[in-house]
Design a protein around this motif. Structure first.
Motif, PDB file in Angstrom:
ATOM      1  N   VAL A 170     -30.679 -30.881 -33.803  1.00 12.55           N
ATOM      2  CA  VAL A 170     -30.436 -30.317 -35.132  1.00 12.55           C
ATOM      3  C   VAL A 170     -29.989 -28.872 -34.971  1.00 12.55           C
ATOM      4  N   CYS A 171     -28.800 -28.552 -35.476  1.00 14.75           N
ATOM      5  CA  CYS A 171     -28.355 -27.156 -35.499  1.00 14.75           C
ATOM      6  C   CYS A 171     -28.941 -26.488 -36.741  1.00 14.75           C
ATOM      7  N   ASP A 172     -29.755 -25.466 -36.531  1.00 14.55           N
ATOM      8  CA  ASP A 172     -30.363 -24.730 -37.637  1.00 14.55           C
ATOM      9  C   ASP A 172     -29.693 -23.367 -37.743  1.00 14.55           C
ATOM     10  N   LEU A 173     -28.754 -23.260 -38.674  1.00 19.09           N
ATOM     11  CA  LEU A 173     -28.015 -22.004 -38.855  1.00 19.09           C
ATOM     12  C   LEU A 173     -28.952 -20.873 -39.250  1.00 19.09           C
ATOM     13  N   GLY A 174     -30.037 -21.193 -39.928  1.00 21.64           N
ATOM     14  CA  GLY A 174     -30.927 -20.157 -40.441  1.00 21.64           C
ATOM     15  C   GLY A 174     -31.828 -19.509 -39.420  1.00 21.64           C
ATOM     16  N   SER A 175     -32.155 -20.213 -38.335  1.00 23.03           N
ATOM     17  CA  SER A 175     -33.095 -19.650 -37.357  1.00 23.03           C
ATOM     18  C   SER A 175     -32.472 -19.428 -35.976  1.00 23.03           C
ATOM     19  N   ASP A 176     -31.154 -19.673 -35.855  1.00 22.18           N
ATOM     20  CA  ASP A 176     -30.464 -19.506 -34.570  1.00 22.18           C
ATOM     21  C   ASP A 176     -31.028 -20.415 -33.480  1.00 22.18           C
ATOM     22  N   LYS A 177     -31.420 -21.626 -33.873  1.00 19.85           N
ATOM     23  CA  LYS A 177     -32.005 -22.560 -32.909  1.00 19.85           C
ATOM     24  C   LYS A 177     -31.306 -23.915 -32.972  1.00 19.85           C
ATOM     25  N   LEU A 191     -39.760 -30.869 -30.957  1.00 21.00           N
ATOM     26  CA  LEU A 191     -40.542 -30.362 -29.852  1.00 21.00           C
ATOM     27  C   LEU A 191     -40.943 -28.922 -30.149  1.00 21.00           C
ATOM     28  N   ALA A 192     -42.006 -28.465 -29.532  1.00 22.63           N
ATOM     29  CA  ALA A 192     -42.496 -27.109 -29.785  1.00 22.63           C
ATOM     30  C   ALA A 192     -41.469 -26.060 -29.385  1.00 22.63           C
ATOM     31  N   THR A 193     -40.719 -26.343 -28.320  1.00 17.80           N
ATOM     32  CA  THR A 193     -39.698 -25.417 -27.831  1.00 17.80           C
ATOM     33  C   THR A 193     -38.323 -25.984 -28.133  1.00 17.80           C
ATOM     34  N   PRO A 194     -37.452 -25.220 -28.798  1.00 16.09           N
ATOM     35  CA  PRO A 194     -36.120 -25.748 -29.115  1.00 16.09           C
ATOM     36  C   PRO A 194     -35.294 -25.970 -27.850  1.00 16.09           C
ATOM     37  N   ALA A 195     -34.261 -26.783 -27.963  1.00 16.43           N
ATOM     38  CA  ALA A 195     -33.374 -27.026 -26.827  1.00 16.43           C
ATOM     39  C   ALA A 195     -32.596 -25.773 -26.464  1.00 16.43           C
ATOM     40  N   LEU A 196     -32.338 -24.912 -27.469  1.00 16.45           N
ATOM     41  CA  LEU A 196     -31.564 -23.695 -27.241  1.00 16.45           C
ATOM     42  C   LEU A 196     -31.838 -22.693 -28.341  1.00 16.45           C
ATOM     43  N   PHE A 231     -26.168 -29.261 -19.955  1.00 16.39           N
ATOM     44  CA  PHE A 231     -27.125 -30.198 -20.533  1.00 16.39           C
ATOM     45  C   PHE A 231     -27.974 -30.806 -19.429  1.00 16.39           C
ATOM     46  N   ASP A 232     -29.294 -30.690 -19.583  1.00 13.81           N
ATOM     47  CA  ASP A 232     -30.225 -31.283 -18.633  1.00 13.81           C
ATOM     48  C   ASP A 232     -30.657 -32.647 -19.170  1.00 13.81           C
ATOM     49  N   PRO A 233     -30.172 -33.747 -18.601  1.00 11.52           N
ATOM     50  CA  PRO A 233     -30.493 -35.067 -19.140  1.00 11.52           C
ATOM     51  C   PRO A 233     -31.957 -35.456 -18.977  1.00 11.52           C
ATOM     52  N   LEU A 234     -32.681 -34.796 -18.078  1.00 13.36           N
ATOM     53  CA  LEU A 234     -34.088 -35.120 -17.865  1.00 13.36           C
ATOM     54  C   LEU A 234     -34.981 -34.487 -18.927  1.00 13.36           C
ATOM     55  N   THR A 235     -34.737 -33.211 -19.218  1.00 13.16           N
ATOM     56  CA  THR A 235     -35.561 -32.510 -20.204  1.00 13.16           C
ATOM     57  C   THR A 235     -34.917 -32.468 -21.586  1.00 13.16           C
TER      58      THR A 235
END
Length: 357
Positions: A170-177, A191-196, A231-235
């Motif tokens: 999910v691209c969240d324009l509002g939180s830069d995540k 997940l607790a930690t965003p992908a980016l 892109f890390d396909p494992l994580t």
């Protein structure tokens, strides 16, 4: 082949009295020519479209905030007549949030997902055997960004399953995540930690995976940049390694990037700039994923929002919202250059291009 065009429908005066809704064009794959076929009326501002995996059901997200007396958008499902391209409404449901702006299906055709820009949330719909919308769930996000006007709260703008099939992004324009989520029994769990996390104030809008699934590219609306990631396909994580401007160095106008796509051959990436009214061109190094800016071409109109590359990679079609036209370009698969074909087609307030191959 056919092309479906999503539009804004509320501005009837600018539409000039033309039929409003989802416009269907017959597409000549040899020449790129477009011929108006039919219009699906009765749907308000279907600004983003997608087709089912079987290509026989068309889904539309209505970017509204007043559906059935509630401050939410709407999702519509249409059966597609494969012979004529005409559509028949299957059903329509609340999107669970205002200003629905993106829809995508899972490859197995079991679920449809939508992002709600003003709802701070995304929703997942179970799909029945005939493609109609079934039960749904919603997931809300939290956070904000550096821009006090555009990033005071979450603004989901994109949602899709990744290439490995294990995560939804999910691209969240509002939180830069870029949120990384699991999908289980029709419910998304972030997940607790965003992908980016992109750089502050960037405003991630859309992303696209490279055909080799090793790289992912994010177009950032607020500062008109493109973030390149491994892109890390494992994580399922994205690891940013490059950021390039999608605008010329001497441009001082509004930064308002919109869409992003990679050519099917993986050699070229394109992104659209509404403030600059252009398509930015980048060459892609297929070994390390790095982008090399290769110039800009006028979109042939005003406010190019969405665009699409034909399945064979020969043509690129741009929807220019404010000049109300569709402009066709021929692509050079080697250097990525775009040559106007001279084919400009009238369409009221076009904002989404969906090839139906």
């Amino acid at each position: 082949m056919r092309i479906y065009i999503g539009t804004y429908t509320k501005d009837k005066e600018r539409a000039g009295g033309e039929p409003q809704g989802i416009h269907c064009f017959d597409y000549d794959a040899s020449s790129g020519g477009l011929t108006k076929s039919n219009v699906t009326e009765g749907v308000i501002s279907p600004t983003f479209l997608c087709l089912s995996p079987g290509r026989d059901v068309l889904y539309a997200a209505s970017e509204i905030d007043d559906f059935e007396g509630r401050r939410v958008g709407a999702i519509s499902a249409y059966r597609v007549d494969m012979a004529s391209g005409r559509t028949t409404l299957l059903n329509q449901k609340s999107s669970h949030g205002a200003a629905s702006c993106y829809v995508s299906t899972t490859p197995d055709g079991k679920y449809l997902m939508t992002a709600n820009y003003d709802g701070r949330n995304v929703a997942v719909f179970e799909l029945h055997g005939d493609g109609s919308l079934g039960e749904s769930t919603s997931t809300e996000f939290e956070g904000s960004g550096a821009d006090p006007e555009r990033q005071s709260e979450p603004h989901p703008h994109f949602i899709s399953l990744g290439p490995s099939g294990g995560w939804v992004y999910v691209c969240d324009l509002g939180s830069d995540k870029i949120w990384q989520c699991t999908l289980s029994q029709g419910r998304l769990t972030p997940l607790a930690t965003p992908a980016l996390r992109v750089h502050p104030g960037a405003g991630p809008r859309h992303l696209v995976f490279h055909p080799n699934s090793r790289f992912v590219y994010v177009v950032n609306e607020l500062d008109a940049t493109v973030s390149s990631c491994r892109f890390d396909p494992l994580t399922g994580e994205f690891r940013s390694f490059q950021t390039e401007s999608a605008l010329p160095e001497d441009f001082n106008g509004q930064k308002w990037a919109a869409d992003i796509h990679v050519h099917p051959n993986g050699r070229v990436l394109y992104s659209s700039n509404r403030g600059h009214d252009s398509i930015a061109i980048f060459r892609v190094d297929r070994l390390d994923g790095k982008l090399t800016p290769a110039g800009h071409v006028s979109s042939g109109g005003e406010t190019p929002r969405n665009f699409a590359i034909s399945p064979d990679g020969r043509f690129l079609l741009v929807a220019n919202q404010d000049s109300e036209n569709l402009v066709l370009f021929r692509t050079d698969p080697d250097d990525g250059s775009l040559a106007p074909t001279g084919q400009v087609t009238r369409c009221p307030r076009p904002v989404c291009v969906q090839f139906a191959d």
